[in-house]
Design a protein around this motif. Structure first.
Motif, PDB file in Angstrom:
ATOM      1  N   MET A  21     -64.303  52.377 -54.909  1.00 15.98           N
ATOM      2  CA  MET A  21     -63.692  51.122 -55.333  1.00 15.98           C
ATOM      3  C   MET A  21     -63.954  50.034 -54.310  1.00 15.98           C
ATOM      4  SD  MET A  21     -59.730  52.314 -54.821  1.00 15.98           S
ATOM      5  CE  MET A  21     -59.026  50.895 -55.642  1.00 15.98           C
ATOM      6  N   SER A  22     -63.965  48.825 -54.807  1.00 15.00           N
ATOM      7  CA  SER A  22     -64.011  47.665 -53.917  1.00 15.00           C
ATOM      8  C   SER A  22     -62.597  47.381 -53.435  1.00 15.00           C
ATOM      9  CB  SER A  22     -64.558  46.456 -54.653  1.00 15.00           C
ATOM     10  OG  SER A  22     -65.856  46.722 -55.147  1.00 15.00           O
ATOM     11  N   VAL A  23     -62.479  46.629 -52.353  1.00 14.78           N
ATOM     12  CA  VAL A  23     -61.168  46.295 -51.793  1.00 14.78           C
ATOM     13  C   VAL A  23     -61.024  44.785 -51.784  1.00 14.78           C
ATOM     14  CG1 VAL A  23     -59.594  46.603 -49.858  1.00 14.78           C
ATOM     15  CG2 VAL A  23     -61.391  48.292 -50.272  1.00 14.78           C
ATOM     16  N   TYR A  24     -59.985  44.276 -52.427  1.00 15.00           N
ATOM     17  CA  TYR A  24     -59.773  42.842 -52.524  1.00 15.00           C
ATOM     18  C   TYR A  24     -58.576  42.437 -51.677  1.00 15.00           C
ATOM     19  CZ  TYR A  24     -62.840  43.645 -56.480  1.00 15.00           C
ATOM     20  OH  TYR A  24     -63.888  44.035 -57.260  1.00 15.00           O
ATOM     21  N   SER A  25     -58.558  41.163 -51.317  1.00 16.34           N
ATOM     22  CA  SER A  25     -57.505  40.657 -50.428  1.00 16.34           C
ATOM     23  C   SER A  25     -56.109  40.883 -50.990  1.00 16.34           C
ATOM     24  CB  SER A  25     -57.702  39.158 -50.178  1.00 16.34           C
ATOM     25  OG  SER A  25     -58.910  38.938 -49.498  1.00 16.34           O
ATOM     26  N   SER A  26     -56.004  40.796 -52.304  1.00 19.79           N
ATOM     27  CA  SER A  26     -54.686  40.926 -52.932  1.00 19.79           C
ATOM     28  C   SER A  26     -54.294  42.387 -53.114  1.00 19.79           C
ATOM     29  CB  SER A  26     -54.712  40.233 -54.288  1.00 19.79           C
ATOM     30  OG  SER A  26     -55.781  40.751 -55.071  1.00 19.79           O
ATOM     31  N   GLY A  27     -55.182  43.296 -52.753  1.00 20.58           N
ATOM     32  CA  GLY A  27     -54.936  44.716 -53.003  1.00 20.58           C
ATOM     33  C   GLY A  27     -55.311  45.053 -54.429  1.00 20.58           C
ATOM     34  N   ASN A  28     -55.767  46.247 -54.653  1.00 20.50           N
ATOM     35  CA  ASN A  28     -56.140  46.624 -56.002  1.00 20.50           C
ATOM     36  C   ASN A  28     -55.927  48.115 -56.211  1.00 20.50           C
ATOM     37  OD1 ASN A  28     -58.517  46.199 -54.126  1.00 20.50           O
ATOM     38  ND2 ASN A  28     -59.520  47.492 -55.643  1.00 20.50           N
ATOM     39  N   LEU A  58     -56.184  45.443 -48.099  1.00 21.84           N
ATOM     40  CA  LEU A  58     -56.955  44.777 -47.043  1.00 21.84           C
ATOM     41  C   LEU A  58     -56.026  43.861 -46.265  1.00 21.84           C
ATOM     42  CD1 LEU A  58     -59.583  43.712 -45.657  1.00 21.84           C
ATOM     43  CD2 LEU A  58     -59.782  42.110 -47.581  1.00 21.84           C
ATOM     44  N   ASN A  59     -56.077  43.936 -44.967  1.00 20.68           N
ATOM     45  CA  ASN A  59     -55.333  43.021 -44.103  1.00 20.68           C
ATOM     46  C   ASN A  59     -56.356  42.332 -43.207  1.00 20.68           C
ATOM     47  OD1 ASN A  59     -53.942  41.864 -41.869  1.00 20.68           O
ATOM     48  ND2 ASN A  59     -52.188  43.187 -42.270  1.00 20.68           N
ATOM     49  N   ARG A  60     -56.720  41.109 -43.583  1.00 21.33           N
ATOM     50  CA  ARG A  60     -57.781  40.401 -42.849  1.00 21.33           C
ATOM     51  C   ARG A  60     -57.336  40.037 -41.428  1.00 21.33           C
ATOM     52  NH1 ARG A  60     -62.209  38.508 -45.691  1.00 21.33           N
ATOM     53  NH2 ARG A  60     -62.001  38.543 -47.958  1.00 21.33           N
ATOM     54  N   ALA A  61     -56.060  39.696 -41.290  1.00 23.45           N
ATOM     55  CA  ALA A  61     -55.574  39.276 -39.968  1.00 23.45           C
ATOM     56  C   ALA A  61     -55.702  40.401 -38.955  1.00 23.45           C
ATOM     57  CB  ALA A  61     -54.131  38.810 -40.071  1.00 23.45           C
ATOM     58  N   SER A  62     -55.415  41.627 -39.405  1.00 24.66           N
ATOM     59  CA  SER A  62     -55.497  42.789 -38.516  1.00 24.66           C
ATOM     60  C   SER A  62     -56.841  43.499 -38.620  1.00 24.66           C
ATOM     61  CB  SER A  62     -54.383  43.784 -38.846  1.00 24.66           C
ATOM     62  OG  SER A  62     -53.117  43.173 -38.719  1.00 24.66           O
ATOM     63  N   ASN A 105     -56.855  55.127 -43.177  1.00 24.89           N
ATOM     64  CA  ASN A 105     -56.954  53.801 -42.591  1.00 24.89           C
ATOM     65  C   ASN A 105     -58.318  53.568 -41.977  1.00 24.89           C
ATOM     66  OD1 ASN A 105     -54.163  53.456 -43.117  1.00 24.89           O
ATOM     67  ND2 ASN A 105     -53.712  54.660 -41.278  1.00 24.89           N
ATOM     68  N   CYS A 106     -58.639  52.312 -41.834  1.00 26.04           N
ATOM     69  CA  CYS A 106     -59.948  51.934 -41.313  1.00 26.04           C
ATOM     70  C   CYS A 106     -59.796  50.577 -40.641  1.00 26.04           C
ATOM     71  CB  CYS A 106     -60.921  51.857 -42.493  1.00 26.04           C
ATOM     72  SG  CYS A 106     -62.455  50.989 -42.189  1.00 26.04           S
ATOM     73  N   THR A 107     -60.448  50.382 -39.506  1.00 24.13           N
ATOM     74  CA  THR A 107     -60.487  49.066 -38.880  1.00 24.13           C
ATOM     75  C   THR A 107     -61.935  48.636 -38.737  1.00 24.13           C
ATOM     76  OG1 THR A 107     -60.462  50.047 -36.669  1.00 24.13           O
ATOM     77  CG2 THR A 107     -58.340  49.391 -37.600  1.00 24.13           C
ATOM     78  N   TYR A 108     -62.157  47.335 -38.804  1.00 25.78           N
ATOM     79  CA  TYR A 108     -63.507  46.805 -38.652  1.00 25.78           C
ATOM     80  C   TYR A 108     -63.506  45.719 -37.596  1.00 25.78           C
ATOM     81  CZ  TYR A 108     -61.817  43.093 -41.760  1.00 25.78           C
ATOM     82  OH  TYR A 108     -61.090  42.071 -42.323  1.00 25.78           O
TER      83      TYR A 108
END
Lengths: 114, 110
Positions: free
Chosen positions: A48-55, A64-68, A22-25
């Motif tokens: 790998m890149s990380v996309y909003s929809s998951g990949n 990716l969870n943008r809200a958190s 896990n990682c937080t930014y």
């Protein structure tokens, strides 16, 4: 608060196990997210890149969870060759125009044990 | 294609000496970066360049200078080395967000 935070590990897992990092930014304006891999005494390389929809890429899944402001990496069926340090990386939106600067986390060390 | 190359691979300096690290890329990338990596600190950006003839400061620029006279080369200079500059130095290049790294230079300052 550090810009990109990761659990440093080490994570010691048996072959075949599933492991999650896990990682937080901190910068909510960041738009691009990545996982890099760094082998011992080697240079970092894009995993790998990380996309909003998951990949997903084979045994690797990124979320990716943008809200958190949270990014994750899941590795299924771990191999000995997966042993490395995994770096969480986000773009720096406050960098100079057109510079595509990245901010790197300190990394999470994974050791896959036979 | 060699990608990103760095010279030298290893170097030992005495305090106060100067040196230049060379980075070369053959991918025609516009952007180039110099990082240092220290145990427990992660990668930190020293200087970067958005194109030939341009340079800018990163997170930890003090004690370093850079030049980008040719698009394919990015030089990092240490004018008066200090023990605090003992580190592994990585150069990287990119056109977008994917950065390609060189193999690194291990520098020890005694």
């Amino acid at each position: 608060r550090k810009e990109v935070e990761q659990d440093p590990g080490p994570f010691n897992v048996p072959e075949g196990a599933t492991v999650a990092f896990n990682c937080t930014y901190s910068n909510s304006a960041s738009q691009s997210f990545f996982w890099y891999r760094q082998d011992c005494r080697k240079e970092p390389k894009l995993l790998m890149s990380v996309y909003s929809s998951g990949n997903e890429d084979g045994r690797f899944t990124a979320q990716l969870n943008r809200a958190s402001q949270y990014i994750s990496l899941l590795i299924r069926d771990s191999k000995l060759s997966d042993s490395a340090t995994y770096l969480c990386v986000v773009n720096n939106p406050w960098s100079g125009a057109g510079s595509y600067q990245l901010t790197f986390g300190k990394g999470t060390k994974l050791s896959v044990i036979p | 294609n060699a990608g990103v190359t760095q010279t030298p691979k290893f170097r030992v300096l005495k305090t106060g000496q100067s040196m230049t690290l060379l980075c070369a890329q053959d991918m025609n990338h516009e952007y180039m970066y110099w990082y240092r990596q220290d145990p427990g600190m992660g990668l930190r950006l020293i200087h970067y360049s958005v194109g030939e003839g341009t340079t800018a400061k990163g997170e930890v620029p003090d004690g370093y200078n850079v030049s980008r006279l040719k698009k394919q080369n990015f030089l990092l200079g240490l004018e008066s080395a200090a023990p605090s500059q003992t580190s592994v130095y990585f150069c990287a290049s990119s056109n977008l967000y994917e950065q390609y790294f060189g193999p690194g230079t291990r520098l020890t300052v005694t």
